[in-house]
Write a protein that holds these residues in place. Structure first.
Motif, short mmCIF file in Angstrom:
data_model
loop_
_atom_site.label_atom_id
_atom_site.label_comp_id
_atom_site.label_asym_id
_atom_site.label_seq_id
_atom_site.Cartn_x
_atom_site.Cartn_y
_atom_site.Cartn_z
N PHE A 84 -11.15 -13.66 -1.81
CA PHE A 84 -12.22 -14.20 -2.65
C PHE A 84 -13.51 -14.22 -1.84
O PHE A 84 -13.58 -14.87 -0.80
N MET A 85 -14.51 -13.50 -2.32
CA MET A 85 -15.78 -13.36 -1.63
C MET A 85 -16.87 -14.17 -2.33
O MET A 85 -17.06 -14.05 -3.54
N ASP A 86 -17.58 -14.96 -1.56
CA ASP A 86 -18.79 -15.60 -2.05
C ASP A 86 -19.83 -14.50 -2.30
O ASP A 86 -19.69 -13.37 -1.82
N PHE A 87 -20.87 -14.83 -3.03
CA PHE A 87 -21.91 -13.85 -3.35
C PHE A 87 -23.12 -14.04 -2.42
O PHE A 87 -23.33 -13.28 -1.50
N ASP A 88 -23.90 -15.10 -2.66
CA ASP A 88 -25.14 -15.34 -1.92
C ASP A 88 -24.86 -15.61 -0.45
O ASP A 88 -24.10 -16.50 -0.10
N GLY A 89 -25.49 -14.83 0.41
CA GLY A 89 -25.32 -15.03 1.84
C GLY A 89 -24.03 -14.44 2.39
O GLY A 89 -23.75 -14.57 3.57
N THR A 90 -23.25 -13.82 1.53
CA THR A 90 -21.99 -13.22 1.96
C THR A 90 -21.95 -11.73 1.60
O THR A 90 -21.77 -10.89 2.47
N LEU A 91 -22.13 -11.40 0.33
CA LEU A 91 -22.25 -10.00 -0.06
C LEU A 91 -23.67 -9.49 0.12
O LEU A 91 -23.89 -8.30 0.32
N CYS A 92 -24.62 -10.40 0.01
CA CYS A 92 -26.02 -10.01 0.15
C CYS A 92 -26.75 -11.02 1.03
O CYS A 92 -26.29 -12.14 1.24
N ARG A 106 -30.76 -7.74 -0.72
CA ARG A 106 -30.27 -6.68 0.16
C ARG A 106 -28.78 -6.85 0.41
O ARG A 106 -28.32 -7.89 0.89
N PRO A 107 -27.97 -5.84 0.07
CA PRO A 107 -26.54 -5.93 0.36
C PRO A 107 -26.30 -5.88 1.86
O PRO A 107 -27.06 -5.24 2.59
N LEU A 108 -25.26 -6.56 2.31
CA LEU A 108 -24.92 -6.57 3.73
C LEU A 108 -23.91 -5.46 3.99
O LEU A 108 -22.74 -5.55 3.60
N GLN A 109 -24.36 -4.40 4.62
CA GLN A 109 -23.55 -3.20 4.81
C GLN A 109 -22.32 -3.46 5.67
O GLN A 109 -21.25 -2.89 5.43
#
Length: 164
Positions: free
Chosen positions: A18-26, A61-64
């Motif tokens: 389970f992935m958070d969105f804000d500050g985790t994926l981007c 910005r997505p976190l590559q």
């Protein structure tokens, strides 16, 4: 990827992630600022106007590094578990995911109204699908969410654990 990252890849194989969105994926920065309005709405990086009417999420910005890490897993086992204050955020986040993470199916995307509900969502998920807590991982940028998940028996990691 370094040895530590490889260890996490092995550790998370076969688990529901389970992935958070804000500050985790981007990146946690919207319209080139991190603070919202000075009240309840300041739980996010956006102002009330941006949350209700804006398009700041489209520019996030997505976190590559995170994306590269997730590419090591079966996308069927990866879920979004984010939180929102407005329906505009949901719409924007869904559109952002379609662009940057088209691998996510809509049924694998969950949003909650309050961040500390995340471990409750995972608990309900486990009951519905008869999955052990030990087979579920939360990756988040909030220590409160991580601690709450660990207290309930889930594995939980700060997003910086994925960074080389």
């Amino acid at each position: 990827m370094n040895e530590v990252t490889q260890d996490y890849i092995k550790k998370f194989q076969g688990k529901k992630i389970f992935m958070d969105f804000d500050g985790t994926l981007c990146e946690y920065r919207y319209n080139d600022h991190v603070g919202g309005d000075e009240d309840l709405w300041d739980l996010t990086g956006q102002t009330r106007e941006e949350l209700l009417f804006g398009d700041a999420y489209f520019k996030a910005r997505p976190l590559q590094t995170v994306k590269n890490f997730l590419n090591n897993f079966d996308w069927e086992n990866i879920f979004i578990l984010g939180w929102v204050l407005t329906n505009n955020e949901i719409d924007q986040k869904i559109e952002w995911l379609k662009i940057h993470y088209p691998q996510f199916k809509r049924e694998n995307i969950y949003f909650v109204a309050f961040p500390l509900m995340k471990h409750e969502v995972m608990e309900t998920f486990c009951k519905k699908y008869n999955i052990s807590h030990s087979d579920v991982v939360l990756i988040d940028d909030s220590l409160k969410n991580i601690r709450a998940a660990e207290k309930e028996g889930f594995s939980a990691y700060h997003v910086t654990s994925l960074v080389d």
